[in-house]
Design an enzyme around this catalytic site. Structure first.
Site, PDB file in Angstrom:
ATOM      1  N   GLU A   1     -63.084  55.801-106.299  1.00 20.54           N
ATOM      2  CA  GLU A   1     -62.149  56.663-105.370  1.00 20.54           C
ATOM      3  C   GLU A   1     -60.894  56.686-106.181  1.00 20.54           C
ATOM      4  O   GLU A   1     -60.682  56.170-107.160  1.00 20.54           O
ATOM      5  CB  GLU A   1     -61.828  56.067-104.007  1.00 20.54           C
ATOM      6  CG  GLU A   1     -61.267  54.683-103.983  1.00 20.54           C
ATOM      7  CD  GLU A   1     -60.716  54.236-102.966  1.00 20.54           C
ATOM      8  OE1 GLU A   1     -59.609  54.899-102.456  1.00 20.54           O
ATOM      9  OE2 GLU A   1     -60.991  53.107-102.408  1.00 20.54           O
TER      10      GLU A   1
ATOM     11  N   LYS B   1     -59.398  43.917 -95.468  1.00 19.98           N
ATOM     12  CA  LYS B   1     -58.195  43.195 -95.465  1.00 19.98           C
ATOM     13  C   LYS B   1     -57.818  42.556 -94.140  1.00 19.98           C
ATOM     14  O   LYS B   1     -57.999  43.406 -93.146  1.00 19.98           O
ATOM     15  CB  LYS B   1     -56.931  43.958 -95.817  1.00 19.98           C
ATOM     16  CG  LYS B   1     -56.833  43.954 -97.368  1.00 19.98           C
ATOM     17  CD  LYS B   1     -55.601  45.043 -97.758  1.00 19.98           C
ATOM     18  CE  LYS B   1     -56.283  46.177 -98.539  1.00 19.98           C
ATOM     19  NZ  LYS B   1     -57.350  46.974 -97.824  1.00 19.98           N
TER      20      LYS B   1
HETATM   21  N1  PSU Z   1     -57.515  49.383 -99.077  1.00 19.99           N
HETATM   22  C1  PSU Z   1     -57.158  48.902-100.290  1.00 19.99           C
HETATM   23  N2  PSU Z   1     -56.311  49.722-101.097  1.00 19.99           N
HETATM   24  C2  PSU Z   1     -56.605  51.196-100.819  1.00 19.99           C
HETATM   25  C3  PSU Z   1     -57.020  51.534 -99.566  1.00 19.99           C
HETATM   26  C4  PSU Z   1     -57.695  50.457 -98.714  1.00 19.99           C
HETATM   27  O1  PSU Z   1     -57.022  47.773-100.459  1.00 19.99           O
HETATM   28  O2  PSU Z   1     -56.182  51.790-101.810  1.00 19.99           O
HETATM   29  C5  PSU Z   1     -57.220  53.029 -99.421  1.00 19.99           C
HETATM   30  C6  PSU Z   1     -58.668  53.603 -99.375  1.00 19.99           C
HETATM   31  O3  PSU Z   1     -58.880  54.703 -99.937  1.00 19.99           O
HETATM   32  C7  PSU Z   1     -59.122  53.583 -98.097  1.00 19.99           C
HETATM   33  C8  PSU Z   1     -58.085  53.937 -97.463  1.00 19.99           C
HETATM   34  O4  PSU Z   1     -60.359  54.408 -97.704  1.00 19.99           O
HETATM   35  O5  PSU Z   1     -56.752  53.359 -97.937  1.00 19.99           O
HETATM   36  C9  PSU Z   1     -57.866  53.860 -95.675  1.00 19.99           C
HETATM   37  O6  PSU Z   1     -56.749  54.583 -95.284  1.00 19.99           O
HETATM   38  P1  PSU Z   1     -56.627  54.619 -93.719  1.00 19.99           P
HETATM   39  O7  PSU Z   1     -56.581  53.108 -93.200  1.00 19.99           O
HETATM   40  O8  PSU Z   1     -55.436  55.301 -93.738  1.00 19.99           O
HETATM   41  O9  PSU Z   1     -57.921  55.261 -93.013  1.00 19.99           O
END
Ligand code: PSU
Ligand code: MN
Length: 304
Positions: free
Chosen positions: A25, A159
């Protein structure tokens, strides 16, 4: 109508040869890590996939096209670009149609990988059900994507900034296999332990690949979440990271941080509070996931 896909020369060659490919990604580059560690890490992750006998395909949106595999120059400019859109399922088509630059989250990367015929995707952590979701309704679109799009996603669990029990419940409801790799416990990103059992456990890339293929045979939609614990020497134990997580969450709440901004804000604050230790751990776990992703991709090719 042809799909707006542009393959890098490496990925095009791998596709022609039927070689194993691992999708990666780009939101982790633009919103998950600071420059220059983001670009350095992206390069190291690609090198790790190659060293394990697979071809990396980092995915991003530029010039009305879904780029499957980025050149060195594209990776570099993405890592330094300002105001890159963070794209999930909801935003992908608008960004493509309008010609903006976009980084793909887990959800959007899964969609693009599937369009490109790639079955395995390695990342750091997935989005999940946020704490307080019963008030905010903040549930990452990553979870629904896992229920819908047939890609095996290798992550280091989720996390502890999230509500992990609710995240596991939601995935179960959506019919997503959550497979801990090599241990029974669901790992919590920076820590190997979350205090929660994962619903499923597998101990080899071959078994994970076989399960992926069996889902397809059964006609079940959706992918698999492989929760790969961070290597022991890189982990930040739960007792140590939790106070920082609580402090960052309290700050986000007090400052009214919402929607897409929540995850990047928390990552940045925890990075600052741990004096960069969270970032070092983050880098190691992504490399570890790239290794396992490559092994699964190789198995999928071998099992045919
Ligand atoms: N967790 C991480 N690093 C990240 C992300 C999540 O440790 O960069 C990013 C990923 O791209 C994940 C996104 O898909 O955050 C999720 O965002 P949201 O919680 O807004 O859906
Ligand atoms: Mn969200």
């Amino acid at each position: 109508m042809t799909l707006p896909l542009t393959f890098s020369p490496d990925v095009a060659k791998a596709r022609a040869e039927g070689a194993p490919i691992v999708a990666l990604e780009s939101t982790i580059i633009t919103h998950g890590m600071p420059f220059p560690q983001n670009v350095e890490t992206a390069r190291r992750v690609e090198a790790e996939v190659r060293s394990q006998g697979a071809v990396p395909a980092t995915i991003a949106i530029m010039d009305h096209r879904i780029h499957i595999g980025l050149t060195e120059a594209q990776l570099d400019s993405l890592g330094q670009a300002q105001g890159v859109a963070k794209l999930s399922r909801a935003d992908l088509a608008v960004c493509l149609a309008s010609g903006g630059i976009g980084a793909t989250t887990v959800a959007a990367t899964m969609i693009c990988a599937q369009l490109a015929g790639i079955s395995v995707f390695a990342t750091g952590g997935i989005g999940g059900v946020h704490r307080g979701a019963e008030r905010t309704f903040d549930i990452s679109a990553d979870l629904r994507e896992l229920a819908e799009t047939p890609v095996t996603v290798v992550a280091a669990g989720a996390k502890a900034i999230l509500d992990l029990p609710k995240t596991l419940e939601y995935l179960e409801t959506m019919g997503v296999p959550v497979i801990a790799f090599g241990q029974c416990e669901f790992p919590a990103f920076w820590s190997r332990s979350s205090g929660l059992d994962a619903p499923l456990r597998l101990d080899s890339a071959a078994e994970i690949a076989a399960a992926h293929r069996m889902r397809a045979r059964l006609g079940l939609p959706g992918g698999q979440l492989v929760a790969n614990p961070i290597p022991e020497q890189a982990e930040i134990p739960r007792e140590e990271i939790m106070p920082h997580i609580e402090a960052a969450l309290a700050e986000a709440e007090a400052r009214g941080i919402a929607a897409k901004a929540v995850t990047p804000f928390l990552l940045q604050r925890i990075f600052e509070m741990t004096a960069g230790r969270s970032l070092a751990a983050n880098i190691e776990l992504v490399l570890n996931n790239a290794r396992l992703g490559a092994a699964i991709a190789r198995e999928l090719v071998e099992q045919g």
